[in-house]
Design a protein around this motif. Structure first.
Motif, PDB file in Angstrom:
ATOM      1  N   THR A   1      32.287   9.491 -54.558  1.00 46.34           N
ATOM      2  CA  THR A   1      33.665   9.422 -55.040  1.00 46.34           C
ATOM      3  C   THR A   1      34.089  10.797 -55.544  1.00 46.34           C
ATOM      4  OG1 THR A   1      33.434   7.103 -55.716  1.00 46.34           O
ATOM      5  CG2 THR A   1      35.209   8.366 -56.741  1.00 46.34           C
ATOM      6  N   VAL A   2      35.298  11.190 -55.243  1.00 47.57           N
ATOM      7  CA  VAL A   2      35.811  12.480 -55.717  1.00 47.57           C
ATOM      8  C   VAL A   2      36.515  12.292 -57.059  1.00 47.57           C
ATOM      9  CG1 VAL A   2      37.418  14.381 -55.272  1.00 47.57           C
ATOM     10  CG2 VAL A   2      36.057  13.412 -53.393  1.00 47.57           C
ATOM     11  N   LYS A   3      36.046  13.023 -58.047  1.00 45.56           N
ATOM     12  CA  LYS A   3      36.688  13.044 -59.370  1.00 45.56           C
ATOM     13  C   LYS A   3      36.575  14.455 -59.919  1.00 45.56           C
ATOM     14  CE  LYS A   3      34.692  12.187 -63.238  1.00 45.56           C
ATOM     15  NZ  LYS A   3      35.123  13.427 -63.954  1.00 45.56           N
ATOM     16  N   PRO A   4      37.679  15.156 -60.083  1.00 46.10           N
ATOM     17  CA  PRO A   4      37.615  16.532 -60.578  1.00 46.10           C
ATOM     18  C   PRO A   4      37.264  16.609 -62.052  1.00 46.10           C
ATOM     19  CG  PRO A   4      39.892  15.851 -60.379  1.00 46.10           C
ATOM     20  CD  PRO A   4      39.067  14.740 -59.797  1.00 46.10           C
ATOM     21  N   ASN A   5      36.928  17.805 -62.492  1.00 49.28           N
ATOM     22  CA  ASN A   5      36.732  18.038 -63.922  1.00 49.28           C
ATOM     23  C   ASN A   5      38.084  18.002 -64.632  1.00 49.28           C
ATOM     24  OD1 ASN A   5      33.947  18.367 -63.712  1.00 49.28           O
ATOM     25  ND2 ASN A   5      34.119  20.546 -63.282  1.00 49.28           N
ATOM     26  N   PHE A   6      38.037  18.022 -65.935  1.00 49.21           N
ATOM     27  CA  PHE A   6      39.261  18.019 -66.734  1.00 49.21           C
ATOM     28  C   PHE A   6      39.036  18.935 -67.925  1.00 49.21           C
ATOM     29  CE2 PHE A   6      36.563  15.252 -69.065  1.00 49.21           C
ATOM     30  CZ  PHE A   6      37.025  15.205 -70.359  1.00 49.21           C
TER      31      PHE A   6
ATOM     32  N   THR B   1      41.703  20.696 -78.729  1.00 51.42           N
ATOM     33  CA  THR B   1      41.580  21.935 -79.493  1.00 51.42           C
ATOM     34  C   THR B   1      42.664  22.959 -79.196  1.00 51.42           C
ATOM     35  OG1 THR B   1      40.092  22.832 -77.796  1.00 51.42           O
ATOM     36  CG2 THR B   1      39.081  21.682 -79.643  1.00 51.42           C
ATOM     37  N   HIS B   2      43.590  22.623 -78.292  1.00 52.02           N
ATOM     38  CA  HIS B   2      44.653  23.596 -78.027  1.00 52.02           C
ATOM     39  C   HIS B   2      45.865  22.877 -77.454  1.00 52.02           C
ATOM     40  CE1 HIS B   2      43.041  23.106 -73.984  1.00 52.02           C
ATOM     41  NE2 HIS B   2      44.163  23.606 -73.523  1.00 52.02           N
ATOM     42  N   ASN B   3      46.975  23.556 -77.479  1.00 52.02           N
ATOM     43  CA  ASN B   3      48.194  22.995 -76.923  1.00 52.02           C
ATOM     44  C   ASN B   3      48.293  23.354 -75.451  1.00 52.02           C
ATOM     45  OD1 ASN B   3      49.127  21.985 -79.432  1.00 52.02           O
ATOM     46  ND2 ASN B   3      49.814  24.046 -79.995  1.00 52.02           N
ATOM     47  N   THR B   4      48.472  22.358 -74.595  1.00 53.22           N
ATOM     48  CA  THR B   4      48.556  22.610 -73.173  1.00 53.22           C
ATOM     49  C   THR B   4      49.968  23.011 -72.758  1.00 53.22           C
ATOM     50  OG1 THR B   4      49.011  20.289 -72.746  1.00 53.22           O
ATOM     51  CG2 THR B   4      46.723  20.979 -72.687  1.00 53.22           C
ATOM     52  N   ILE B   5      50.066  23.587 -71.596  1.00 51.47           N
ATOM     53  CA  ILE B   5      51.320  23.988 -70.961  1.00 51.47           C
ATOM     54  C   ILE B   5      52.137  24.940 -71.834  1.00 51.47           C
ATOM     55  CG2 ILE B   5      53.377  23.212 -69.775  1.00 51.47           C
ATOM     56  CD1 ILE B   5      50.781  22.306 -68.465  1.00 51.47           C
ATOM     57  N   SER B   6      51.891  26.204 -71.636  1.00 49.67           N
ATOM     58  CA  SER B   6      52.579  27.214 -72.421  1.00 49.67           C
ATOM     59  C   SER B   6      54.002  27.438 -71.916  1.00 49.67           C
ATOM     60  CB  SER B   6      51.798  28.536 -72.349  1.00 49.67           C
ATOM     61  OG  SER B   6      52.530  29.584 -72.938  1.00 49.67           O
ATOM     62  N   GLU B   7      54.915  27.617 -72.831  1.00 48.04           N
ATOM     63  CA  GLU B   7      56.294  27.958 -72.473  1.00 48.04           C
ATOM     64  C   GLU B   7      56.553  29.445 -72.688  1.00 48.04           C
ATOM     65  OE1 GLU B   7      58.130  25.889 -70.998  1.00 48.04           O
ATOM     66  OE2 GLU B   7      56.939  24.084 -71.324  1.00 48.04           O
ATOM     67  N   ILE B   8      55.495  30.183 -73.020  1.00 57.32           N
ATOM     68  CA  ILE B   8      55.627  31.619 -73.270  1.00 57.32           C
ATOM     69  C   ILE B   8      55.880  32.358 -71.959  1.00 57.32           C
ATOM     70  CG2 ILE B   8      54.437  33.674 -74.148  1.00 57.32           C
ATOM     71  CD1 ILE B   8      52.748  31.784 -75.868  1.00 57.32           C
ATOM     72  N   ALA B   9      56.813  33.272 -71.958  1.00 57.83           N
ATOM     73  CA  ALA B   9      57.051  34.099 -70.774  1.00 57.83           C
ATOM     74  C   ALA B   9      55.797  34.918 -70.494  1.00 57.83           C
ATOM     75  CB  ALA B   9      58.243  35.012 -71.001  1.00 57.83           C
TER      76      ALA B   9
ATOM     77  N   MET C   1      45.051  33.454 -71.102  1.00 55.65           N
ATOM     78  CA  MET C   1      45.490  32.723 -69.910  1.00 55.65           C
ATOM     79  C   MET C   1      46.960  32.351 -70.007  1.00 55.65           C
ATOM     80  SD  MET C   1      42.413  30.139 -68.919  1.00 55.65           S
ATOM     81  CE  MET C   1      40.905  30.708 -68.121  1.00 55.65           C
ATOM     82  N   SER C   2      47.371  31.895 -71.185  1.00 56.95           N
ATOM     83  CA  SER C   2      48.753  31.431 -71.347  1.00 56.95           C
ATOM     84  C   SER C   2      49.755  32.563 -71.158  1.00 56.95           C
ATOM     85  CB  SER C   2      48.935  30.794 -72.723  1.00 56.95           C
ATOM     86  OG  SER C   2      48.853  31.771 -73.757  1.00 56.95           O
ATOM     87  N   LYS C   3      49.315  33.791 -71.406  1.00 54.73           N
ATOM     88  CA  LYS C   3      50.212  34.941 -71.288  1.00 54.73           C
ATOM     89  C   LYS C   3      50.035  35.701 -69.972  1.00 54.73           C
ATOM     90  CE  LYS C   3      50.278  35.629 -76.314  1.00 54.73           C
ATOM     91  NZ  LYS C   3      49.903  36.542 -77.425  1.00 54.73           N
ATOM     92  N   ALA C   4      49.029  35.310 -69.184  1.00 60.09           N
ATOM     93  CA  ALA C   4      48.769  36.004 -67.914  1.00 60.09           C
ATOM     94  C   ALA C   4      49.788  35.608 -66.851  1.00 60.09           C
ATOM     95  CB  ALA C   4      47.369  35.679 -67.421  1.00 60.09           C
TER      96      ALA C   4
ATOM     97  N   MET D   1      35.937  25.690 -64.152  1.00 61.56           N
ATOM     98  CA  MET D   1      36.697  25.194 -65.294  1.00 61.56           C
ATOM     99  C   MET D   1      37.822  26.154 -65.669  1.00 61.56           C
ATOM    100  SD  MET D   1      35.665  22.232 -66.157  1.00 61.56           S
ATOM    101  CE  MET D   1      36.385  22.053 -67.794  1.00 61.56           C
ATOM    102  N   THR D   2      37.665  27.417 -65.310  1.00 62.87           N
ATOM    103  CA  THR D   2      38.709  28.396 -65.636  1.00 62.87           C
ATOM    104  C   THR D   2      40.031  28.044 -64.965  1.00 62.87           C
ATOM    105  OG1 THR D   2      37.894  29.801 -63.833  1.00 62.87           O
ATOM    106  CG2 THR D   2      37.143  30.313 -66.066  1.00 62.87           C
ATOM    107  N   ILE D   3      39.970  27.459 -63.766  1.00 61.03           N
ATOM    108  CA  ILE D   3      41.213  27.092 -63.081  1.00 61.03           C
ATOM    109  C   ILE D   3      41.908  25.960 -63.822  1.00 61.03           C
ATOM    110  CG2 ILE D   3      42.213  26.162 -60.966  1.00 61.03           C
ATOM    111  CD1 ILE D   3      40.144  27.643 -59.377  1.00 61.03           C
ATOM    112  N   VAL D   4      41.148  24.951 -64.239  1.00 62.75           N
ATOM    113  CA  VAL D   4      41.739  23.840 -64.997  1.00 62.75           C
ATOM    114  C   VAL D   4      42.316  24.356 -66.309  1.00 62.75           C
ATOM    115  CG1 VAL D   4      41.345  21.569 -65.988  1.00 62.75           C
ATOM    116  CG2 VAL D   4      40.065  22.268 -63.977  1.00 62.75           C
ATOM    117  N   GLU D   5      41.601  25.275 -66.953  1.00 64.36           N
ATOM    118  CA  GLU D   5      42.100  25.855 -68.204  1.00 64.36           C
ATOM    119  C   GLU D   5      43.403  26.605 -67.967  1.00 64.36           C
ATOM    120  OE1 GLU D   5      37.735  26.447 -70.349  1.00 64.36           O
ATOM    121  OE2 GLU D   5      38.662  28.089 -69.238  1.00 64.36           O
ATOM    122  N   ALA D   6      43.475  27.362 -66.869  1.00 67.83           N
ATOM    123  CA  ALA D   6      44.710  28.078 -66.547  1.00 67.83           C
ATOM    124  C   ALA D   6      45.844  27.096 -66.279  1.00 67.83           C
ATOM    125  CB  ALA D   6      44.492  28.979 -65.337  1.00 67.83           C
TER     126      ALA D   6
END
Length: 410
Positions: A198-203, A208-216, A287-290, A305-310
């Protein structure tokens, strides 16, 4: 209350697998599931003499001591399901037989390709190699694919070959979790029944942090990870250095590894900064500012995991067009792909990405993809379904064996 036993052999150098184990344990506990972890650590190998190392090598195929310990753990805890993350080298596939003997269903996450490739990477001398997948495992012995040593490769080959012969991979694991469709296809090529994968990706945990940055975003591309040959950092630095007009942009390198000192001495300065290892929160801030995260690997990554974090902070990704990466980062949807190891193509893709006219649409797509695939809740639902299915299947098998007197357990 459902009871889950997680089993993991920690490597000497901590990596993404360890993070996944910790996050899944916390995820399950937060939903009211009783979780215990049976673990060993490869640091124990440091204190072994020659005799101890020989014994460990020989028991990699089947460890009697691990079998006894895990069987006792099963008796004490009485879990509904056992979820194995890594058994190599100290636990060994004997974990499957202990579970089978006790009638407990087994789930195995396939973080790498160890069941098919002694190196676990399908990488040899800097290039993708599938000789053991389509031929004989003796290719890996000739190449010293495990730690660059023919002697150390032999017991790994023995572990794979013996368990292939016994049918361990096909008969003693109730369900495999592949992280991507690409990985699933490789294991099917290797002979594992498709219906068991079965395919199940990591998460990523959002505790511990706020997801989805609105920072330019800032004017930089970010690499995060091990600085080693298979990660393609050298090629990344060559491509970036060859860009004629960077428009004030920078390349930031976070991490450490065997190639760091040499590459830092040659490329650091100007528009390239080596930041070394950084705390998790600092990495997420970067990552949020990159503008983009870049993953220039030249091997079949499992699931970085770096991709999921990004994605969790809304940052698009540039990656090699190889293996699972091209599936995780759809072209022109959540980022862009380049030919692995191709300096000129990598440079062109980075330049075009920095100049991309509809960049906001990438960030929107990243948010959508993260919410659809990589949140805690999506992962918990998928994991719970896998557990429920194997528990039901094993219960039916155990009742059938009891009714007809069949003994499927060793």
């Amino acid at each position: 209350m459902k009871r889950v036993l997680l089993i993991h052999n920690y490597y000497q150098q901590s990596g993404g697998e360890d993070k996944v184990v910790a996050q899944e344990a916390e995820l399950l506990r937060s939903r009211g599931i009783d979780v215990q972890i049976y673990s060993v650590h490869n640091d124990d190998l440091k204190n072994q003499g020659t005799a101890g190392k020989v014994k460990t090598a020989l028991s990699a195929a089947w460890s009697p001591s691990a079998y006894k310990k895990i069987k006792q753990q099963l008796l004490d805890m009485k879990p509904d399901v056992v979820h194995v993350h890594n058994f190599f080298p100290l636990i060994s596939p004997s974990v499957y037989y202990a579970c089978s003997r006790m009638g407990v269903p087994v789930v195995q996450t396939l973080h790498n390709y160890r069941l098919l490739c002694p190196a676990a990477t399908f990488l040899r001398e800097g290039s993708v190699c599938e000789k053991c997948l389509h031929g004989t495992l003796l290719h890996s012995v000739a190449g010293g694919c495990y730690r660059g040593s023919k002697v150390e490769t032999l017991p790994v080959v023995s572990m794979i070959a013996v368990n292939q012969m016994l049918g361990t991979w096909n008969k003693r694991v109730d369900r495999y979790i592949a992280l991507t469709e690409f990985a699933r296809s490789k294991f099917i090529e290797g002979g594992i029944p498709a219906e068991r994968i079965t395919v199940k990706p990591n998460f990523i945990s959002t505790g511990t942090h706020n997801t989805i940055s609105e920072i330019a975003p800032g004017n930089y591309i970010l690499y995060v990870g091990r600085i080693s040959a298979e990660k393609g950092v050298k090629q990344l630095l060559m491509a970036w250095s060859g860009l004629a007009n960077k428009a004030g942009a920078e390349l930031l390198i976070v991490g450490d590894g065997p190639e760091k000192a040499k590459l830092e001495a040659k490329y650091s300065g100007g528009s390239i900064q080596f930041l070394g290892n950084q705390p998790g929160e600092k990495v997420l801030e970067l990552m949020s500012k990159a503008k983009y995260l870049v993953v220039p690997s030249i091997w079949y990554e499992g699931f970085p995991m770096t991709i999921v974090e990004a994605y969790s902070v809304g940052t698009p990704v540039l990656c090699s067009r190889i293996g699972s990466l091209q599936e995780i980062v759809p072209e022109a949807v959540t980022g862009f792909q380049f030919t692995p190891g191709d300096i000129s193509n990598m440079a062109n893709v980075m330049r075009q990405a920095m100049e991309y006219g509809d960049y906001p649409s990438l960030r929107v797509a990243v948010k959508e993809r993260y919410n659809a695939l990589y949140t805690e809740e999506v992962n918990f639902i998928a994991l719970s379904q896998i557990y429920d299915e194997v528990i039901k299947e094993k219960d039916h098998e155990n009742r059938f064996a009891l009714q007809y007197g069949e003994n499927y357990k060793l």
